[in-house]
Design a protein around this motif. Structure first.
Motif, PDB file in Angstrom:
ATOM      1  N   SER A 257     -16.362  -9.657 -29.998  1.00  8.88           N
ATOM      2  CA  SER A 257     -17.268  -9.699 -28.965  1.00  8.88           C
ATOM      3  C   SER A 257     -18.201  -8.706 -28.405  1.00  8.88           C
ATOM      4  CB  SER A 257     -16.831 -10.448 -27.838  1.00  8.88           C
ATOM      5  OG  SER A 257     -15.967  -9.566 -26.980  1.00  8.88           O
ATOM      6  N   THR A 258     -17.577  -7.184 -29.009  1.00  6.48           N
ATOM      7  CA  THR A 258     -18.276  -5.937 -28.672  1.00  6.48           C
ATOM      8  C   THR A 258     -19.497  -5.797 -29.840  1.00  6.48           C
ATOM      9  OG1 THR A 258     -16.853  -4.715 -30.174  1.00  6.48           O
ATOM     10  CG2 THR A 258     -16.050  -5.055 -27.602  1.00  6.48           C
ATOM     11  N   ILE A 259     -19.547  -6.633 -30.708  1.00  7.92           N
ATOM     12  CA  ILE A 259     -20.550  -6.295 -31.768  1.00  7.92           C
ATOM     13  C   ILE A 259     -21.893  -6.537 -31.059  1.00  7.92           C
ATOM     14  CG2 ILE A 259     -21.635  -7.425 -33.875  1.00  7.92           C
ATOM     15  CD1 ILE A 259     -18.853  -8.418 -34.740  1.00  7.92           C
ATOM     16  N   LYS A 260     -22.694  -5.594 -31.551  1.00  7.52           N
ATOM     17  CA  LYS A 260     -24.123  -5.410 -30.794  1.00  7.52           C
ATOM     18  C   LYS A 260     -24.909  -6.938 -31.121  1.00  7.52           C
ATOM     19  CE  LYS A 260     -28.580  -3.078 -30.775  1.00  7.52           C
ATOM     20  NZ  LYS A 260     -29.178  -1.731 -30.905  1.00  7.52           N
ATOM     21  N   GLU A 261     -25.519  -7.739 -30.138  1.00  9.10           N
ATOM     22  CA  GLU A 261     -25.976  -8.945 -30.499  1.00  9.10           C
ATOM     23  C   GLU A 261     -27.454  -8.709 -30.952  1.00  9.10           C
ATOM     24  OE1 GLU A 261     -25.666 -11.937 -27.191  1.00  9.10           O
ATOM     25  OE2 GLU A 261     -23.618 -11.280 -26.768  1.00  9.10           O
ATOM     26  N   TYR A 262     -27.933  -9.686 -32.034  1.00 13.24           N
ATOM     27  CA  TYR A 262     -29.321  -9.640 -32.404  1.00 13.24           C
ATOM     28  C   TYR A 262     -29.345 -11.144 -33.153  1.00 13.24           C
ATOM     29  CZ  TYR A 262     -27.528  -8.658 -37.214  1.00 13.24           C
ATOM     30  OH  TYR A 262     -27.091  -8.348 -38.342  1.00 13.24           O
ATOM     31  N   ARG A 263     -30.484 -11.603 -33.366  1.00 13.30           N
ATOM     32  CA  ARG A 263     -30.883 -12.850 -33.961  1.00 13.30           C
ATOM     33  C   ARG A 263     -31.500 -12.238 -35.411  1.00 13.30           C
ATOM     34  NH1 ARG A 263     -31.772 -17.810 -32.974  1.00 13.30           N
ATOM     35  NH2 ARG A 263     -31.824 -17.384 -30.675  1.00 13.30           N
ATOM     36  N   ASP A 264     -30.960 -12.860 -36.533  1.00 10.03           N
ATOM     37  CA  ASP A 264     -31.267 -12.186 -37.798  1.00 10.03           C
ATOM     38  C   ASP A 264     -32.190 -13.330 -38.524  1.00 10.03           C
ATOM     39  OD1 ASP A 264     -30.483 -10.281 -40.091  1.00 10.03           O
ATOM     40  OD2 ASP A 264     -30.228 -12.620 -41.232  1.00 10.03           O
ATOM     41  N   GLY A 265     -32.293 -14.627 -37.972  1.00  8.32           N
ATOM     42  CA  GLY A 265     -33.143 -15.694 -38.607  1.00  8.32           C
ATOM     43  C   GLY A 265     -34.271 -15.945 -37.592  1.00  8.32           C
ATOM     44  N   PRO A 266     -35.195 -16.848 -37.709  1.00  7.04           N
ATOM     45  CA  PRO A 266     -36.199 -17.140 -36.655  1.00  7.04           C
ATOM     46  C   PRO A 266     -35.857 -17.696 -35.374  1.00  7.04           C
ATOM     47  CG  PRO A 266     -36.621 -18.222 -38.656  1.00  7.04           C
ATOM     48  CD  PRO A 266     -34.995 -17.625 -38.899  1.00  7.04           C
ATOM     49  N   ASP A 267     -36.742 -17.276 -34.608  1.00  7.18           N
ATOM     50  CA  ASP A 267     -36.671 -17.504 -33.084  1.00  7.18           C
ATOM     51  C   ASP A 267     -37.007 -19.116 -32.815  1.00  7.18           C
ATOM     52  OD1 ASP A 267     -36.675 -17.862 -30.413  1.00  7.18           O
ATOM     53  OD2 ASP A 267     -37.535 -16.044 -29.911  1.00  7.18           O
ATOM     54  N   PRO A 268     -36.550 -20.022 -32.441  1.00  6.04           N
ATOM     55  CA  PRO A 268     -36.786 -21.100 -32.330  1.00  6.04           C
ATOM     56  C   PRO A 268     -38.017 -21.535 -31.411  1.00  6.04           C
ATOM     57  CG  PRO A 268     -34.459 -21.306 -32.382  1.00  6.04           C
ATOM     58  CD  PRO A 268     -34.997 -19.893 -32.051  1.00  6.04           C
ATOM     59  N   ASN A 269     -38.135 -20.534 -30.439  1.00  2.64           N
ATOM     60  CA  ASN A 269     -39.518 -20.703 -29.669  1.00  2.64           C
ATOM     61  C   ASN A 269     -40.553 -20.049 -30.201  1.00  2.64           C
ATOM     62  OD1 ASN A 269     -38.867 -22.460 -27.464  1.00  2.64           O
ATOM     63  ND2 ASN A 269     -37.674 -20.817 -26.476  1.00  2.64           N
ATOM     64  N   ASN A 270     -40.411 -19.212 -31.327  1.00  4.43           N
ATOM     65  CA  ASN A 270     -41.708 -18.375 -31.925  1.00  4.43           C
ATOM     66  C   ASN A 270     -41.442 -18.619 -33.621  1.00  4.43           C
ATOM     67  OD1 ASN A 270     -42.876 -16.755 -29.586  1.00  4.43           O
ATOM     68  ND2 ASN A 270     -40.786 -16.713 -29.283  1.00  4.43           N
ATOM     69  N   PHE A 271     -41.468 -19.896 -33.794  1.00  8.10           N
ATOM     70  CA  PHE A 271     -41.545 -20.075 -35.255  1.00  8.10           C
ATOM     71  C   PHE A 271     -42.610 -20.806 -35.800  1.00  8.10           C
ATOM     72  CE2 PHE A 271     -38.886 -20.999 -39.084  1.00  8.10           C
ATOM     73  CZ  PHE A 271     -39.420 -21.946 -39.618  1.00  8.10           C
ATOM     74  N   GLU A 272     -43.114 -20.459 -37.149  1.00  9.47           N
ATOM     75  CA  GLU A 272     -44.515 -21.036 -37.605  1.00  9.47           C
ATOM     76  C   GLU A 272     -43.903 -22.365 -38.137  1.00  9.47           C
ATOM     77  OE1 GLU A 272     -47.382 -19.870 -37.382  1.00  9.47           O
ATOM     78  OE2 GLU A 272     -46.839 -18.136 -36.396  1.00  9.47           O
ATOM     79  N   PHE A 273     -44.475 -23.546 -37.640  1.00 10.18           N
ATOM     80  CA  PHE A 273     -44.176 -24.657 -37.817  1.00 10.18           C
ATOM     81  C   PHE A 273     -45.162 -25.064 -38.868  1.00 10.18           C
ATOM     82  CE2 PHE A 273     -42.561 -24.729 -33.267  1.00 10.18           C
ATOM     83  CZ  PHE A 273     -41.155 -24.826 -33.704  1.00 10.18           C
TER      84      PHE A 273
END
Length: 273
Positions: A257-273
């Motif tokens: 749980s001490t691993i630095k958090e980040y999103r590696d894939g697309p953000d569901p609220n900012n995704f090109e549909f």
């Protein structure tokens, strides 16, 4: 119990194997037939695909070569964003069945929360009533998308598959799913292959004499998440299921749980549909 034998119950009474084989980016050229054969031989019975993967025909071919009974398999697919309008979703469901050469799909998901996601959900509900699909769920939905769906759904989603790994634990979203009796499924469990570069994961891999991938999978498994690791290499398909002979301690889980958090894939609220 082997990890490949463990199943989780849905809110509709059906069950999903907790560990499955992901097939994103697996094609005939990248070894999907060999991967499926190795997985089935090892004991995998849950296979995850999607329209956008472009491999459903090859998946059907690969499964046929294993000569396994259809009833033993659990097949997941997903309706891609361009087919979320109601009439398009209805056609997409039949196309998925045709490509997979199946009479029914065990689990069908709305792939991303597009503006027409509720239209797609209506088509999925009708597919359940028609016997074309056993269970239906969602993918990449955040809390607000879930709340919106729960207000109108005649059939509640059984599962939410989203980016979830030691670098993106999504505590709030996990809790929201569980509050609504929705099973949590992790994609990108290996931090999309970057687990081999994370200090905490590498240290624990050395401690347990396991691979970094197995540490990530064990982390998710212990938290009760469905996992779908993928590989085009048969030996790694086997390795990815060999995490049942050890258990991460509370101290290890806290260390992760001490691993630095980040999103590696697309953000569901900012995704090109």
């Amino acid at each position: 119990m082997k990890v490949l034998d463990k199943k989780i119950e849905f809110n509709d009474g059906n069950f999903i194997p907790q560990v499955g084989l992901g097939t994103s980016k697996l094609t005939k050229q990248s070894g999907i037939v060999d991967s499926i054969a190795a997985a089935i031989k090892e004991g995998y019975r849950h296979i995850d695909t999607a329209q956008i993967y472009g491999n459903q025909n090859q998946l059907a071919e690969a499964i046929k070569k294993t000569n396994i009974n259809r009833k033993e398999l659990f097949i997941t697919s997903k309706i891609w964003n361009s087919d979320h309008a109601y009439s398009d979703a209805v056609k997409a469901i039949d196309r998925i069945l045709e490509e997979l050469e199946l009479d029914y799909i065990d689990l069908l998901l709305v792939h991303w929360p597009t503006p027409k996601r509720l239209e797609c959900w209506k088509a999925l509900e009708e597919a359940v009533e028609a016997g074309k699909v056993k269970s239906i769920g969602i993918s990449n939905f955040l809390e607000e998308h879930i709340d919106e769906l729960m207000k109108v759904a005649k059939i509640k989603p059984v599962i939410n598959q989203f980016e979830l790994h030691p670098a993106l634990p999504c505590h709030s979203l996990v809790e929201h799913c569980r509050k609504n009796n929705i099973v949590v499924e992790s994609w990108g469990t290996l931090i999309r292959g970057k687990c081999f570069e994370v200090e905490q994961i590498v240290e624990l891999a050395k401690k347990y004499n396991k691979t970094p991938a197995q540490i990530c999978l064990r982390w998710a498994y212990q938290l009760g998440y469905v996992v779908i690791p993928k590989s085009s290499k048969p030996e790694r398909v086997v390795d990815n299921s060999n995490f049942g002979d050890f258990e991460l301690t509370k101290e290890d889980m806290d260390y992760i749980s001490t691993i630095k958090e980040y999103r590696d894939g697309p953000d569901p609220n900012n995704f090109e549909f």
